[in-house]
Design a protein around this motif. Structure first.
Motif, PDB file in Angstrom:
ATOM      1  N   UNK A   1      10.427  19.515   1.466  1.00  0.00           N
ATOM      2  CA  UNK A   1      10.753  18.130   1.184  1.00  0.00           C
ATOM      3  C   UNK A   1       9.533  17.262   1.417  1.00  0.00           C
ATOM      4  N   UNK A   2       8.926  16.879   0.287  1.00  0.00           N
ATOM      5  CA  UNK A   2       7.558  15.913   0.377  1.00  0.00           C
ATOM      6  C   UNK A   2       7.592  14.713  -0.768  1.00  0.00           C
ATOM      7  N   UNK A   3       6.607  14.167  -0.733  1.00  0.00           N
ATOM      8  CA  UNK A   3       6.270  13.258  -1.699  1.00  0.00           C
ATOM      9  C   UNK A   3       5.245  13.763  -2.429  1.00  0.00           C
ATOM     10  N   UNK A   4       5.037  13.508  -3.657  1.00  0.00           N
ATOM     11  CA  UNK A   4       3.950  13.668  -4.692  1.00  0.00           C
ATOM     12  C   UNK A   4       2.806  12.904  -4.063  1.00  0.00           C
ATOM     13  N   UNK A   5       3.018  11.534  -3.793  1.00  0.00           N
ATOM     14  CA  UNK A   5       2.145  10.840  -3.320  1.00  0.00           C
ATOM     15  C   UNK A   5       2.905   9.699  -2.564  1.00  0.00           C
ATOM     16  N   UNK A   6       2.052   8.898  -1.527  1.00  0.00           N
ATOM     17  CA  UNK A   6       2.695   7.850  -0.878  1.00  0.00           C
ATOM     18  C   UNK A   6       1.964   6.389  -1.243  1.00  0.00           C
ATOM     19  N   UNK A   7       1.027   6.484  -2.302  1.00  0.00           N
ATOM     20  CA  UNK A   7       0.573   5.231  -2.919  1.00  0.00           C
ATOM     21  C   UNK A   7       1.664   4.922  -3.718  1.00  0.00           C
ATOM     22  N   UNK A   8       1.998   3.304  -3.920  1.00  0.00           N
ATOM     23  CA  UNK A   8       2.866   2.934  -4.587  1.00  0.00           C
ATOM     24  C   UNK A   8       2.732   1.400  -5.071  1.00  0.00           C
ATOM     25  N   UNK A   9       2.924   1.105  -6.234  1.00  0.00           N
ATOM     26  CA  UNK A   9       2.485  -0.168  -6.828  1.00  0.00           C
ATOM     27  C   UNK A   9       3.669  -1.027  -6.191  1.00  0.00           C
ATOM     28  N   UNK A  10       4.892  -0.932  -5.821  1.00  0.00           N
ATOM     29  CA  UNK A  10       5.629  -1.781  -5.187  1.00  0.00           C
ATOM     30  C   UNK A  10       5.527  -2.034  -3.955  1.00  0.00           C
ATOM     31  N   UNK A  11       6.156  -3.332  -3.509  1.00  0.00           N
ATOM     32  CA  UNK A  11       6.051  -3.682  -2.038  1.00  0.00           C
ATOM     33  C   UNK A  11       7.347  -3.845  -1.228  1.00  0.00           C
ATOM     34  N   UNK A  12       8.230  -3.014  -1.436  1.00  0.00           N
ATOM     35  CA  UNK A  12       9.563  -2.992  -0.696  1.00  0.00           C
ATOM     36  C   UNK A  12       9.448  -3.350   0.475  1.00  0.00           C
ATOM     37  N   UNK A  13      10.258  -4.288   1.139  1.00  0.00           N
ATOM     38  CA  UNK A  13      10.168  -4.546   2.537  1.00  0.00           C
ATOM     39  C   UNK A  13      10.601  -3.319   3.286  1.00  0.00           C
ATOM     40  N   UNK A  14      11.508  -2.656   3.134  1.00  0.00           N
ATOM     41  CA  UNK A  14      12.087  -1.534   3.627  1.00  0.00           C
ATOM     42  C   UNK A  14      11.415  -0.087   3.849  1.00  0.00           C
ATOM     43  N   UNK A  15      10.298  -0.233   3.148  1.00  0.00           N
ATOM     44  CA  UNK A  15       9.899   1.265   2.848  1.00  0.00           C
ATOM     45  C   UNK A  15       8.421   1.330   3.585  1.00  0.00           C
ATOM     46  N   UNK A  16       8.270   2.505   4.173  1.00  0.00           N
ATOM     47  CA  UNK A  16       6.993   2.750   4.980  1.00  0.00           C
ATOM     48  C   UNK A  16       5.837   2.984   4.094  1.00  0.00           C
ATOM     49  N   UNK A  17       6.165   3.173   2.902  1.00  0.00           N
ATOM     50  CA  UNK A  17       5.001   3.444   1.830  1.00  0.00           C
ATOM     51  C   UNK A  17       4.644   2.067   0.940  1.00  0.00           C
ATOM     52  N   UNK A  18       5.070   0.959   1.482  1.00  0.00           N
ATOM     53  CA  UNK A  18       5.058  -0.011   0.533  1.00  0.00           C
ATOM     54  C   UNK A  18       3.679  -0.561   0.505  1.00  0.00           C
TER      55      UNK A  18
ATOM     56  N   UNK B   1       1.775  -3.136   0.679  1.00  0.00           N
ATOM     57  CA  UNK B   1       0.844  -3.831   1.707  1.00  0.00           C
ATOM     58  C   UNK B   1       1.016  -3.332   3.238  1.00  0.00           C
ATOM     59  N   UNK B   2       1.612  -2.112   3.279  1.00  0.00           N
ATOM     60  CA  UNK B   2       1.470  -1.406   4.816  1.00  0.00           C
ATOM     61  C   UNK B   2       0.362  -0.648   4.887  1.00  0.00           C
ATOM     62  N   UNK B   3      -0.133  -0.680   6.155  1.00  0.00           N
ATOM     63  CA  UNK B   3      -1.613  -0.261   6.284  1.00  0.00           C
ATOM     64  C   UNK B   3      -1.198   1.230   6.834  1.00  0.00           C
ATOM     65  N   UNK B   4      -1.125   2.110   5.869  1.00  0.00           N
ATOM     66  CA  UNK B   4      -0.805   3.543   6.554  1.00  0.00           C
ATOM     67  C   UNK B   4      -1.841   4.518   5.642  1.00  0.00           C
ATOM     68  N   UNK B   5      -2.060   5.606   6.315  1.00  0.00           N
ATOM     69  CA  UNK B   5      -3.053   6.437   5.655  1.00  0.00           C
ATOM     70  C   UNK B   5      -2.543   7.066   4.342  1.00  0.00           C
ATOM     71  N   UNK B   6      -3.173   6.907   3.262  1.00  0.00           N
ATOM     72  CA  UNK B   6      -2.488   7.545   2.019  1.00  0.00           C
ATOM     73  C   UNK B   6      -3.063   8.837   1.598  1.00  0.00           C
ATOM     74  N   UNK B   7      -2.019   9.424   0.560  1.00  0.00           N
ATOM     75  CA  UNK B   7      -2.633  10.889   0.268  1.00  0.00           C
ATOM     76  C   UNK B   7      -1.869  11.072  -1.076  1.00  0.00           C
ATOM     77  N   UNK B   8      -2.431  12.161  -1.689  1.00  0.00           N
ATOM     78  CA  UNK B   8      -1.538  12.600  -2.925  1.00  0.00           C
ATOM     79  C   UNK B   8      -1.862  13.949  -3.210  1.00  0.00           C
ATOM     80  N   UNK B   9      -0.817  14.562  -3.755  1.00  0.00           N
ATOM     81  CA  UNK B   9      -1.184  16.220  -4.198  1.00  0.00           C
ATOM     82  C   UNK B   9      -1.195  15.991  -5.641  1.00  0.00           C
ATOM     83  N   UNK B  10      -2.027  17.197  -5.917  1.00  0.00           N
ATOM     84  CA  UNK B  10      -2.136  17.431  -7.587  1.00  0.00           C
ATOM     85  C   UNK B  10      -0.945  18.332  -7.617  1.00  0.00           C
ATOM     86  N   UNK B  11      -0.660  18.275  -8.979  1.00  0.00           N
ATOM     87  CA  UNK B  11       0.435  19.185  -9.650  1.00  0.00           C
ATOM     88  C   UNK B  11       0.130  20.533  -8.736  1.00  0.00           C
TER      89      UNK B  11
END
Length: 418
Positions: free
Chosen positions: A59-76, A78-88
């Protein structure tokens, strides 16, 4: 391959995926017939098939980069979190590697939205396609669909995934506008409608052409966050009922909001939705799906929240004591299903067994009925001494004191109805 970097990505993106609870594999029935890799079958942990078998999923995300800024989402955004992305290729390699080590039997893949909907959805589809076509993988695949993605990508996703889902996130449009003003429910429901229509179309084509490929054979599901906004339980289960009736969803999942971000629009940090409320919503959901209850019967405007002391079926019975006692020897199946402590399997056993003998409380106990609850609401040919409690004003307290109820996991919430 840089294994340290892959491990770091896995830690970040698996942790970010933990807030999505809609990863059940119920309904998956893909079979491995050509000496391929994997099978949708019994597993070792974490999620369950329709017949109760345990299946483990990566159970994973392909990436936690996101163009949206949903207040309830840890990946929003504007949130200052470490970002990552898998390749296919990295997701495919991880899935195959984990499967070969017997860690998993399938993949649950979601993603933050980076660039745009089609850009993200195309990569999710490529993962499933490579697993199926290049690695002959027959394990379970659940893909999160991206609102706004093209019909072509959605159709292709359904051909390679067992289940598709899109989270409705906040139960009401007003709540969504407050916390995620860039989103709207209409955009989220469009892919649901598309998948529903495709499921109907492929089912009809299958009747004519046997070789018609499967399309999302495990159907589609969604998830609602509970407690991030002030919706009551009646509003929540009415939304779920709408999805079941109009989009033929397999499951609606309920996730109690966990405050992880400081925002004036959200509950204060440190406060948390009681887990028992989440459990009660799953129980109410079960009543609508399998017991013949309507949302307006379970709750109404005068009772908009589920009782945290007793399960929803018990709550309904206590508000409708005029409909009891139910005579198990003569009552309809529909009414027997409404007796607290009697589950679907037990109800059918009662209807079948009473053709051949006069039933007693002991008979019901042997059938699996929770007689410590049911005995106050049922009658027999020769009477029932426990009915003297039915009209007592403190019946609820008697039941709370005498019933040994233990909290069940949301994925097994149905068990506490029996």
């Amino acid at each position: 391959m840089n294994y340290d970097r892959i491990k770091e990505k896995l830690e970040i993106l698996a942790d970010a995926a933990k807030y999505d609870v809609s990863c059940s594999s119920s309904g998956g029935n893909r079979q491995n017939k050509n000496k391929g890799l994997g099978n949708t079958g019994s597993g070792i942990c974490h999620t369950y098939t329709q017949d109760g078998r345990c299946v483990s999923l990566l159970k994973i995300l392909l990436t936690n980069h996101c163009i949206y800024d949903c207040a309830y989402c840890v990946s929003r955004r504007s949130n200052d979190v470490k970002r990552a992305a898998f390749t296919v290729e990295e997701v495919v390699d991880l899935t195959i590697s984990f499967y070969r080590r017997n860690y998993i039997e399938g993949l649950f893949l979601s993603s933050g939205i980076f660039n745009n909907a089609d850009f993200t959805m195309e990569r999710l589809v490529r993962v499933a396609k490579k697993l199926r076509l290049e690695h002959n993988f027959h394990g379970y695949i659940h893909l999160k669909t991206i609102p706004g993605a093209s019909d072509e990508l959605m159709r292709e996703a359904g051909l390679y995934a067992d289940r598709l889902s899109v989270n409705i996130e906040i139960p009401t449009e007003s709540g969504l506008k407050l916390l995620a003003p860039e989103k709207d429910h209409k955009q989220m429901m469009e892919p649901m409608g598309f998948v529903k229509n495709q499921l109907i179309q492929y089912k009809e084509e299958k009747k004519i052409i046997k070789s018609t490929p499967k399309f999302a054979p495990a159907g589609q599901s969604t998830q609602m966050i509970v407690g991030a906004t002030n919706e009551n339980d009646l509003q929540i289960i009415k939304v779920a009922d709408h999805f079941y009736n109009n989009f033929k969803l397999k499951r609606v999942y309920y996730s109690g909001y966990v405050p992880v971000l400081a925002d004036d629009r959200l509950p204060a940090l440190g406060s948390q939705v009681p887990m028992v409320r989440e459990n009660r919503l799953y129980q109410a959901d079960w009543l609508m799906r399998f017991y013949g209850f309507q949302a307006d019967e379970i709750l109404d405007r005068s009772n908009p929240f589920l009782d945290l002391e007793v399960d929803p079926k018990m709550g309904w019975a206590l508000r409708n004591v005029h409909q009891f006692p139910v005579n198990v020897q003569t009552a309809s199946l529909e009414m027997i299903l409404r007796v607290p402590g009697i589950g679907v399997t037990s109800a059918h056993k009662i209807v079948k067994a009473r053709r051949y003998q006069t039933l007693s409380l002991e008979h019901l106990k042997r059938m699996g009925v929770a007689t410590n609850r049911a005995k106050y609401f049922i009658d027999f040919q020769y009477g029932n001494q426990h009915l003297k409690f039915l009209q007592k004003t403190d019946l609820k307290q008697i039941l709370v004191n005498q019933t040994k109820s233990k909290f069940k996991s949301p994925f097994n919430a149905q068990l506490s109805l029996f």
